[in-house]
Structure formats: C-alpha cells, structure tokens
Design a protein around this motif. Structure first.
Motif, PDB file in Angstrom:
ATOM      1  N   GLN A 230       0.834  -1.196   0.000  1.00 19.40           N
ATOM      2  CA  GLN A 230       0.000   0.000   0.000  1.00 19.40           C
ATOM      3  C   GLN A 230       0.869   1.247   0.000  1.00 19.40           C
ATOM      4  N   MET A 231       0.274   2.346  -0.432  1.00 18.41           N
ATOM      5  CA  MET A 231       0.900   3.659  -0.346  1.00 18.41           C
ATOM      6  C   MET A 231       0.003   4.574   0.472  1.00 18.41           C
ATOM      7  N   GLY A 232       0.615   5.471   1.204  1.00 18.65           N
ATOM      8  CA  GLY A 232      -0.133   6.494   1.924  1.00 18.65           C
ATOM      9  C   GLY A 232      -0.029   7.807   1.160  1.00 18.65           C
ATOM     10  N   ILE A 233      -1.170   8.312   0.696  1.00 18.09           N
ATOM     11  CA  ILE A 233      -1.187   9.593  -0.022  1.00 18.09           C
ATOM     12  C   ILE A 233      -1.522  10.697   0.975  1.00 18.09           C
ATOM     13  N   VAL A 234      -0.737  11.750   0.975  1.00 21.31           N
ATOM     14  CA  VAL A 234      -0.982  12.890   1.848  1.00 21.31           C
ATOM     15  C   VAL A 234      -1.201  14.145   1.003  1.00 21.31           C
ATOM     16  N   ALA A 235      -1.975  15.067   1.534  1.00 22.65           N
ATOM     17  CA  ALA A 235      -2.229  16.335   0.853  1.00 22.65           C
ATOM     18  C   ALA A 235      -2.887  17.284   1.848  1.00 22.65           C
ATOM     19  N   THR A 236      -2.831  18.563   1.547  1.00 24.62           N
ATOM     20  CA  THR A 236      -3.550  19.565   2.323  1.00 24.62           C
ATOM     21  C   THR A 236      -4.805  19.939   1.548  1.00 24.62           C
ATOM     22  N   LEU A 237      -5.943  19.876   2.223  1.00 27.12           N
ATOM     23  CA  LEU A 237      -7.236  20.024   1.574  1.00 27.12           C
ATOM     24  C   LEU A 237      -7.880  21.370   1.886  1.00 27.12           C
ATOM     25  N   GLN A 238      -8.555  21.911   0.890  1.00 24.59           N
ATOM     26  CA  GLN A 238      -9.380  23.101   1.054  1.00 24.59           C
ATOM     27  C   GLN A 238     -10.825  22.635   1.192  1.00 24.59           C
ATOM     28  N   LEU A 239     -11.471  22.944   2.330  1.00 18.95           N
ATOM     29  CA  LEU A 239     -12.844  22.524   2.538  1.00 18.95           C
ATOM     30  C   LEU A 239     -13.798  23.396   1.725  1.00 18.95           C
ATOM     31  N   SER A 240     -14.968  22.833   1.431  1.00 15.90           N
ATOM     32  CA  SER A 240     -15.950  23.552   0.623  1.00 15.90           C
ATOM     33  C   SER A 240     -16.484  24.778   1.345  1.00 15.90           C
ATOM     34  N   GLU A 288      -8.262  18.791  -9.859  1.00 21.13           N
ATOM     35  CA  GLU A 288      -9.725  18.762  -9.882  1.00 21.13           C
ATOM     36  C   GLU A 288     -10.241  17.328  -9.870  1.00 21.13           C
ATOM     37  N   ASP A 289      -9.654  16.464 -10.688  1.00 20.60           N
ATOM     38  CA  ASP A 289     -10.088  15.072 -10.736  1.00 20.60           C
ATOM     39  C   ASP A 289      -9.763  14.334  -9.435  1.00 20.60           C
ATOM     40  N   PHE A 290      -8.623  14.683  -8.831  1.00 22.50           N
ATOM     41  CA  PHE A 290      -8.263  14.077  -7.553  1.00 22.50           C
ATOM     42  C   PHE A 290      -9.290  14.465  -6.489  1.00 22.50           C
ATOM     43  N   THR A 291      -9.711  15.715  -6.493  1.00 21.67           N
ATOM     44  CA  THR A 291     -10.720  16.182  -5.541  1.00 21.67           C
ATOM     45  C   THR A 291     -12.024  15.421  -5.722  1.00 21.67           C
ATOM     46  N   ARG A 331     -24.755  10.485  13.839  1.00 25.77           N
ATOM     47  CA  ARG A 331     -23.847  10.376  12.703  1.00 25.77           C
ATOM     48  C   ARG A 331     -23.715  11.750  12.044  1.00 25.77           C
ATOM     49  N   GLN A 332     -22.505  12.254  12.034  1.00 23.63           N
ATOM     50  CA  GLN A 332     -22.237  13.508  11.348  1.00 23.63           C
ATOM     51  C   GLN A 332     -21.817  13.222   9.912  1.00 23.63           C
ATOM     52  N   LEU A 333     -22.116  14.144   9.049  1.00 18.55           N
ATOM     53  CA  LEU A 333     -21.681  14.022   7.665  1.00 18.55           C
ATOM     54  C   LEU A 333     -20.324  14.678   7.513  1.00 18.55           C
ATOM     55  N   PRO A 334     -19.397  14.025   6.831  1.00 19.12           N
ATOM     56  CA  PRO A 334     -18.063  14.612   6.652  1.00 19.12           C
ATOM     57  C   PRO A 334     -18.150  15.867   5.789  1.00 19.12           C
ATOM     58  N   PRO A 335     -17.169  16.735   5.887  1.00 19.72           N
ATOM     59  CA  PRO A 335     -17.187  17.963   5.088  1.00 19.72           C
ATOM     60  C   PRO A 335     -16.940  17.673   3.613  1.00 19.72           C
ATOM     61  N   GLY A 336     -17.462  18.518   2.760  1.00 22.11           N
ATOM     62  CA  GLY A 336     -17.155  18.414   1.345  1.00 22.11           C
ATOM     63  C   GLY A 336     -15.778  18.996   1.076  1.00 22.11           C
ATOM     64  N   ILE A 337     -15.076  18.427   0.122  1.00 27.15           N
ATOM     65  CA  ILE A 337     -13.730  18.888  -0.224  1.00 27.15           C
ATOM     66  C   ILE A 337     -13.830  19.783  -1.456  1.00 27.15           C
ATOM     67  N   GLY A 338     -13.432  21.026  -1.307  1.00 26.50           N
ATOM     68  CA  GLY A 338     -13.502  21.966  -2.418  1.00 26.50           C
ATOM     69  C   GLY A 338     -12.319  21.887  -3.350  1.00 26.50           C
ATOM     70  N   GLY A 339     -11.184  21.410  -2.839  1.00 33.67           N
ATOM     71  CA  GLY A 339      -9.981  21.312  -3.656  1.00 33.67           C
ATOM     72  C   GLY A 339      -8.795  20.935  -2.801  1.00 33.67           C
ATOM     73  N   ILE A 340      -7.645  20.792  -3.427  1.00 39.21           N
ATOM     74  CA  ILE A 340      -6.415  20.521  -2.685  1.00 39.21           C
ATOM     75  C   ILE A 340      -5.448  21.666  -2.927  1.00 39.21           C
TER      76      ILE A 340
END
Length: 470
Positions: A230-240, A288-291, A331-340
C-alpha cells in the motif's frame, strides 16, 4: 559486627560509584592514563543520539533538561544540514495526531507552549465508519480530560522541540555516519565513525535513525517486517465551506482507510491509504479530478452490501433493546472537499517492522528504529515519544542507583516496558488493517457487528482510548 561491616562496605561502594557518575573506575583509569587525554575527552560523550527527526530531537531535549543528567556530555548527530525555518503561510502535508501522553511530555519540556504559539488544532470528536455497512464508532472528548488529540504539522513539532534544547546538548548537522563499533559488554565504549575520518566514542548510543536504522543493523538484532503493498497519499485540503473543524474522520474503504484530520476552519490534512496501483493512478490525476475522486471515496455507497446492512440493522435493534440509549451516537456528515492545495500531494510506502531487541550493551533503539506501524491509527510517532519518556526515566533511575548508564541490565527495563505496549499496539493495528482489507462476507459482517458493539459499550470503548494514549 560482620553485618555492620558489610553494610558500611556496601555504602562506600555505592557512594564511590555515584561520585564516578555511574561509570566504572576502569573507564576513568583508561581515560587518564592516555597521553591523548584531551583529544579523547573532546571526542567522548556520555550519550550520543544518532539521528534527528522529531523523536531524536525530543530525546536530546529531554536528556538535556533532566536535572539528574545535567553533568553529562550529550551529542546529537543529524544527517541533514541546518536550515533557517519560518512558519509558512500554508500548512505542510505531513502532520501528527499527538495524544495526551505526548502532550504531557511536551508540556513538561516547554515544547507545548512553543507549538501552540505557532499552529495546533484540537480533535474534539472522532468518527470512524466503513463503506460496506452503516457500522461506525465515535469518540468524544471528555470535558475533564480535554481534547482527544491535537493535529500538528511535523515541521512545527520539530522546530518547537529544537527551540527548547539546552546549550549543554551539542547538535552536529550534516553528520554522516559511516559505521559503528559496538562493544559486547560494558567494559568498552561505543565508537561512531563519521564521514571524513573522525571518530567519537560514547558511554551510551541511542539509535533514532529511522526505519532503515544503521544502528539497528550494527546491533545485529532480528528485525521482523513486511510490506503492506500500500501507499499512503498525503495532501492539504481546502474545505468547501468554513466550519469549526474539530472532527477527525476516517472511512474504511475496500482498498484501505481514508482520513481527514482538522487543521483550521477551512483546511484539513489527508491521509489516504490505498493500493500501490490506485495510488499511482490518483497521483497522476489533475487536482480537480483528484478532488472528485476523494469526495467519492468519502460519500459513495456502491460498496455497501445489502445482506450485511440488513443483519446489521437487526443487530442494532437488539442492542438498543438490551442497552437502550447505548451506541446511539449521532452520525455527522463529513465535510465536502472543495480542492487541494497546489503541490501538496505526496506519497510514501506502508509497512510494519519491529526489532526483536531494543537493547544491547551501551546501545538502545527508539522510535522508527525500533518499530514501524501502519498510519491508520495515527500512533506511530506517539509510540516514539512514549519511548523517549520511558528511556529518560530509565536513565535517570540508573544514575540515581549508581549504575553505569550503558548497563544493559538497566536498559532492559526500558525494553521490557516499551515492548509490552508497542507490540500490543502494533498487533492491534495490523489486525485491524487485515480485518478491513478483506471483502469476504463473513469478515465484513463480523467487523460491522463488532464495531457497533464496541461503540455501544462505553467501558470497552474507553479501554481502547486509554491504550491509545499509553
């Protein structure tokens, strides 16, 4: 009279050992009988820490601030060059979830205040759920105990630790180690051969040089390891949208867990564990596609199994009948991801490793040099900081008792205590990974029912939390 003489002799022996700072008299005789006494003294240290990083620097900071070790010469060998660092405007993509025990250690060292003056984000709730069913488990902060954990960037942790290292600790940057000469008993010293021909010796060598540790290899201890493919992918996300953002989210997908860790009101850190093949595909996608792929991973229900769902629903009804009100976490809904954040994506291979022994005469391993775990539980660096706390206590007690600081009999106390915790933690994480790596219906059903059951029994859930903090 004989008993009295015996007690006096014992007291004199222990007192003389204390005056020699826990070192054998033979060492002092060798040191002062040489014509090169000054040169040997300049290149001899009580403790040498090989390897910087967060755990190595934390060890140096802890030793340097210890009142019982205040007269010891301590050297930290850091292979990387020294760089000026200033807090960047954007968050880094490598972060840690620091538990309460790590926070206690850093508070004692003054490191915690240094970190909070930069950037620290609390986790007040954790929600873990899986894609194959409605099963989930939630952990909430206890008002009396405080936050579950804090998310801090690796660079922030490292710089905060460096700022609290006392002057008595010598740090040598760009120090490349070519090899180690390790003694078979405490009558000889450790020798560290550095690039350029220089050699330093030490009463105690602490290996903090990572998963590919040269210190561990020199020890010759057996190292059990395997690759998770496996690989661990990391990134910093911009929330919606802006939120309080104090919830850590983790969803178990058939290919591995995806986790969102809070950084600020509009930023989160991504740790997405997946197959190597999928990781390569994800890294090739446009931002954009990754998001879009990430949002699908968090929201898509196509992996849900109707049979498991139906049985799970009946099981939850039974639990609510037997223990009304238990396991009814909302149950909370996770945040939407606007971009990375641009150029924040990265990846690293995942695996497990553990040294059968952490100790030999005058040598001890800490951190990733001793153990390596899957990041799904966020415990890797906390295990390392736990090693630091335990080894510090061991060395302080060793000095207090008049023992040689490199005596393996004393160091085995550290090994015994840490292996009890580390092995149990590693086995749990590895078992959890394997349980969620299968799509077989019986296992999917078992883990779904098990997860909901644990969530419904407070004292069991609290047990897992207490172990994670150890």
């Amino acid at each position: 009279m004989v008993l009295l003489l015996y007690r006096c002799a014992r007291h004199i022996r222990r007192s003389s050992t204390w005056l020699l700072k826990g070192r054998p008299l033979s060492q002092y005789i060798r040191q002062f009988s040489s014509s090169d006494t000054q040169e040997q003294s300049d290149n001899h240290y009580d403790i040498v820490i090989s390897g910087g990083g967060m755990v190595g620097f934390a060890m140096a900071c802890s030793l340097g601030q210890s009142s019982r070790l205040s007269d010891r010469k301590i050297l930290l060998l850091e292979g990387a060059p020294k760089k000026d660092w200033h807090l960047p405007e954007e968050f880094g993509n490598r972060v840690c979830a620091l538990n309460r025990n790590t926070q206690d250690l850093f508070t004692k060292l003054g490191v915690w205040d240094a970190m909070t003056s930069m950037r620290v984000q609390p986790i007040r709730r954790m929600q873990v759920w899986e894609a194959c069913s409605e099963a989930m488990i939630c952990f909430e902060e206890n008002p009396e105990e405080g936050c579950l954990a804090h998310i801090v960037e690796n660079d922030v942790i490292l710089e905060a630790i460096k700022s609290k290292i006392p002057d008595q600790v010598k740090v040598e940057y760009s120090s490349k180690v070519e090899g180690y000469s390790l003694p078979t008993n405490t009558s000889a010293m450790v020798e560290i051969n550095l690039e350029g021909g220089r050699t330093v010796s030490a009463d105690l060598l602490i290996g903090a040089d990572g998963a590919k540790s040269l210190v561990r290899q020199a020890m010759g201890t057996q190292y059990l390891s395997w690759d998770y493919d496996q690989m661990g992918i990391v990134a910093t996300l911009q929330l919606s949208e802006d939120t309080e953002n104090t919830v850590a989210w983790q969803r178990f997908l058939p290919t591995g867990p995806v986790a969102l860790l809070p950084l600020s009101h509009d930023r989160s850190s991504l740790v997405w564990s997946t197959t190597k093949e999928q990781a390569k595909s994800l890294l090739r996608l446009s931002e954009e596609d990754f998001t879009d792929a990430l949002n699908r991973a968090l929201w898509d229900e196509s992996a849900s199994d109707p049979v498991v769902q139906k049985i799970h629903e009946r099981w939850m009804n039974l639990l609510n009948t037997v223990a009304p009100g238990q396991g009814s976490d909302y149950r909370q809904l996770p945040p939407g991801i606007g971009g990375i954040v641009s150029n924040s994506r990265g990846a690293f291979p995942l695996g497990l490793g553990h040294a059968v022994h952490y100790v030999r005469p005058r040598v001890v391993l800490i951190g990733d040099a001793a153990h390596r775990v899957h990041p799904l539980a966020g415990q890797g660096v906390n295990l390392g900081f736990g090693d630091v706390s335990c080894l510090l206590t061991t060395l302080e007690n060793s000095v207090l008792n008049g023992s040689d600081i490199g005596d393996e009999r004393e160091l085995y106390r550290y090994e015994s205590q840490r292996q009890k915790h580390n092995i149990a933690t590693m086995a749990s994480i590895d078992g959890l990974y394997r349980l969620y790596a299968t799509k077989a219906l019986p296992f999917v059903l078992a883990r779904s029912l098990g997860l909901s059951t644990v969530n419904a029994i407070p004292f069991v859930k609290n047990f897992f939390m207490r172990h994670a903090e150890g």
